[in-house]
Motif scaffolding. Structure first.
Motif, PDB file in Angstrom:
ATOM      1  N   SER A 109      52.696  40.914  37.520  1.00 14.92           N
ATOM      2  CA  SER A 109      52.497  40.684  36.090  1.00 14.92           C
ATOM      3  C   SER A 109      51.440  39.611  35.853  1.00 14.92           C
ATOM      4  N   GLU A 110      51.179  38.787  36.893  1.00 11.09           N
ATOM      5  CA  GLU A 110      50.171  37.735  36.796  1.00 11.09           C
ATOM      6  C   GLU A 110      49.312  37.753  38.056  1.00 11.09           C
ATOM      7  N   LEU A 111      47.999  37.758  37.864  1.00 11.15           N
ATOM      8  CA  LEU A 111      47.063  37.729  38.989  1.00 11.15           C
ATOM      9  C   LEU A 111      45.915  36.784  38.686  1.00 11.15           C
ATOM     10  N   GLU A 126      45.689  50.117  38.910  1.00  9.92           N
ATOM     11  CA  GLU A 126      46.997  50.481  39.451  1.00  9.92           C
ATOM     12  C   GLU A 126      48.071  49.451  39.119  1.00  9.92           C
ATOM     13  N   LEU A 127      47.687  48.315  38.561  1.00  8.44           N
ATOM     14  CA  LEU A 127      48.632  47.229  38.298  1.00  8.44           C
ATOM     15  C   LEU A 127      49.227  47.398  36.899  1.00  8.44           C
ATOM     16  N   LEU A 128      50.089  48.380  36.759  1.00  7.55           N
ATOM     17  CA  LEU A 128      50.578  48.795  35.446  1.00  7.55           C
ATOM     18  C   LEU A 128      51.483  47.777  34.776  1.00  7.55           C
ATOM     19  N   ASN A 129      51.968  46.786  35.530  1.00  7.10           N
ATOM     20  CA  ASN A 129      52.804  45.732  34.944  1.00  7.10           C
ATOM     21  C   ASN A 129      52.010  44.467  34.627  1.00  7.10           C
ATOM     22  N   LEU A 130      50.706  44.516  34.825  1.00  5.03           N
ATOM     23  CA  LEU A 130      49.882  43.312  34.667  1.00  5.03           C
ATOM     24  C   LEU A 130      49.866  42.834  33.218  1.00  5.03           C
ATOM     25  N   ARG A 131      50.207  41.571  33.065  1.00  7.43           N
ATOM     26  CA  ARG A 131      50.244  40.955  31.741  1.00  7.43           C
ATOM     27  C   ARG A 131      49.209  39.843  31.606  1.00  7.43           C
ATOM     28  N   CYS A 132      48.887  39.215  32.741  1.00  6.13           N
ATOM     29  CA  CYS A 132      47.989  38.062  32.726  1.00  6.13           C
ATOM     30  C   CYS A 132      46.982  38.194  33.860  1.00  6.13           C
ATOM     31  N   LEU A 133      45.690  38.115  33.530  1.00  8.36           N
ATOM     32  CA  LEU A 133      44.633  38.223  34.531  1.00  8.36           C
ATOM     33  C   LEU A 133      43.654  37.072  34.380  1.00  8.36           C
ATOM     34  N   PHE A 164      61.524  46.893  25.611  1.00  2.00           N
ATOM     35  CA  PHE A 164      60.908  45.695  26.165  1.00  2.00           C
ATOM     36  C   PHE A 164      59.616  45.989  26.928  1.00  2.00           C
ATOM     37  N   LEU A 165      59.127  47.218  26.877  1.00  2.00           N
ATOM     38  CA  LEU A 165      57.904  47.553  27.601  1.00  2.00           C
ATOM     39  C   LEU A 165      56.669  46.878  27.015  1.00  2.00           C
ATOM     40  N   TRP A 166      56.794  46.321  25.824  1.00  2.00           N
ATOM     41  CA  TRP A 166      55.657  45.590  25.269  1.00  2.00           C
ATOM     42  C   TRP A 166      55.264  44.422  26.179  1.00  2.00           C
ATOM     43  N   SER A 167      56.238  43.909  26.945  1.00  2.00           N
ATOM     44  CA  SER A 167      55.960  42.759  27.820  1.00  2.00           C
ATOM     45  C   SER A 167      55.218  43.164  29.082  1.00  2.00           C
ATOM     46  N   HIS A 168      54.962  44.453  29.282  1.00  2.00           N
ATOM     47  CA  HIS A 168      54.224  44.934  30.443  1.00  2.00           C
ATOM     48  C   HIS A 168      52.817  45.376  30.057  1.00  2.00           C
ATOM     49  N   LYS A 169      52.252  44.755  29.062  1.00  2.00           N
ATOM     50  CA  LYS A 169      50.905  45.093  28.624  1.00  2.00           C
ATOM     51  C   LYS A 169      50.004  43.868  28.764  1.00  2.00           C
ATOM     52  N   LEU A 170      48.745  44.112  29.012  1.00  2.00           N
ATOM     53  CA  LEU A 170      47.793  43.035  29.259  1.00  2.00           C
ATOM     54  C   LEU A 170      47.610  42.203  27.988  1.00  2.00           C
ATOM     55  N   GLU A 171      48.043  40.943  28.063  1.00  2.00           N
ATOM     56  CA  GLU A 171      48.018  40.060  26.892  1.00  2.00           C
ATOM     57  C   GLU A 171      47.080  38.870  27.057  1.00  2.00           C
ATOM     58  N   PHE A 172      46.922  38.374  28.288  1.00  2.00           N
ATOM     59  CA  PHE A 172      46.143  37.169  28.531  1.00  2.00           C
ATOM     60  C   PHE A 172      45.063  37.456  29.564  1.00  2.00           C
ATOM     61  N   VAL A 173      43.808  37.281  29.188  1.00  2.00           N
ATOM     62  CA  VAL A 173      42.689  37.584  30.079  1.00  2.00           C
ATOM     63  C   VAL A 173      41.705  36.419  30.061  1.00  2.00           C
ATOM     64  N   ALA A 187      38.215  46.463  23.815  1.00  2.00           N
ATOM     65  CA  ALA A 187      38.759  46.933  22.543  1.00  2.00           C
ATOM     66  C   ALA A 187      40.010  47.783  22.752  1.00  2.00           C
ATOM     67  N   GLU A 188      40.208  48.275  23.966  1.00  2.00           N
ATOM     68  CA  GLU A 188      41.396  49.083  24.269  1.00  2.00           C
ATOM     69  C   GLU A 188      42.639  48.227  24.514  1.00  2.00           C
ATOM     70  N   LEU A 189      42.470  46.923  24.649  1.00  2.00           N
ATOM     71  CA  LEU A 189      43.595  46.038  24.948  1.00  2.00           C
ATOM     72  C   LEU A 189      44.308  45.665  23.649  1.00  2.00           C
ATOM     73  N   LYS A 190      45.110  46.582  23.149  1.00  2.00           N
ATOM     74  CA  LYS A 190      45.699  46.464  21.820  1.00  2.00           C
ATOM     75  C   LYS A 190      46.709  45.332  21.681  1.00  2.00           C
ATOM     76  N   TRP A 191      47.145  44.764  22.814  1.00  2.00           N
ATOM     77  CA  TRP A 191      48.133  43.678  22.769  1.00  2.00           C
ATOM     78  C   TRP A 191      47.530  42.345  23.203  1.00  2.00           C
ATOM     79  N   LEU A 192      46.229  42.283  23.300  1.00  2.00           N
ATOM     80  CA  LEU A 192      45.571  41.079  23.801  1.00  2.00           C
ATOM     81  C   LEU A 192      45.778  39.910  22.839  1.00  2.00           C
TER      82      LEU A 192
END
Length: 294
Positions: A109-111, A126-133, A164-173, A187-192
């Protein structure tokens, strides 16, 4: 019980210490107890990890294992990392050349990746659970892989009944010193929520203005014209545009909820538009000294 043969005895020793073990052999069950690892290249590197960024939205969990590569035997810790594909967070603050193995780290979820010469970043898809990059000092110029990742995450959420799947979307980049020119795929990162693209070659950020961004940092880029901000946006609260070539900041009036603004080291002469904005923290000496300065 499946035991693990480590190639790097220095890394193995660090793992045992983190798990409170002695001379007994490590099993897959043992290493599964670690869900986050920090690899660093110096004693001071740990202190530089951005556990919390300046904007306050980018909050990172501290790792269960901190390994200094100076304690490595023959640098084989990179091979031994394959035993930790179950990790939820991985912080690579040491030089790397090949990150392709990360395609198997699908629970991340964090990398964080700092100082990497890796060229093919397709594994991120492939990192479908990534939330923070967080990537710094690397060649990650093509951001389409992040756009494609966000689309996959949206599709998975749409097919699931899990609220709770909203928490598995890329939010912090945060992608710093990555040679980025075109940020439109984001622009595709709708939860950023937070985006930091400092020290790149960006001249336009219109593509992310309709995202629910709370914080946007674009220090040391090639911004000069902000006229693309032509209608009201309601989400952005924190904006850092220091060290660009901006002369006219009047379009910022359309950022109607902006409360923190940093525009220092730009050739700006007229700050009067700030009197029409709800700014609470800033770096402009001439603007309303009764307000707080950050």
């Amino acid at each position: 019980m499946g035991f693990i043969e480590f190639l790097d005895k220095g890394f193995e020793s660090a793992v045992k210490t983190a798990l409170g073990m002695g001379k007994e052999r490590l099993s897959h069950k043992d290493v599964a107890r670690l869900d986050s690892i920090l690899i660093c290249a110096s004693a001071n590197m740990y202190l530089q990890v951005p556990w919390q960024s300046e904007s306050g939205a980018f909050i990172i969990h501290k790792p269960g294992l901190c390994f200094n590569v100076l304690s490595s035997e023959h640098g084989l810790w990179k091979s031994d990392l394959r035993h930790f594909s179950h990790l939820k967070a991985l912080y690579l603050y040491a030089e790397t050349t090949d990150l392709s193995f990360l395609c198997d780290f699908t629970k991340l979820s964090e990398l964080h990746v700092v100082d990497s010469r890796h060229k093919d970043w397709s594994f991120l898809g492939e990192l479908l659970n990534l939330r923070c990059l967080f990537v710094q000092n690397a060649s990650l110029q093509d951001l389409w892989v992040l756009g494609e990742l966000a689309i996959k995450q949206e599709e998975i959420a749409a097919r699931s009944s899990d609220p709770f799947l909203w928490s598995h979307k890329l939010e912090f980049v945060r992608l710093i010193h990555c040679g980025i020119q075109n940020m439109s795929p984001l622009a595709e990162l709708k939860w950023l929520a937070e985006l930091d693209l400092s020290h790149n070659e960006i001249s336009d950020f219109s593509s992310v203005l309709d995202l629910p961004l709370y914080s946007l940092t674009l220090r040391y880029n090639r911004l000069s014209d902000l006229s693309f901000i032509a209608r009201d946006r309601w989400h952005l609260n924190y904006l850092d545009l220091r060290h660009n070539q901006i002369k006219d900041i009047s379009p910022l009036v359309h950022l109607v909820n902006l409360s923190k603004l940093y525009v220092g080291h730009n050739p700006i002469t007229d700050y009067s538009v700030l009197n029409q904005m709800p700014i609470q923290r800033h770096d402009v000496d001439s603007y309303n000294p009764r307000r707080k300065r950050g």
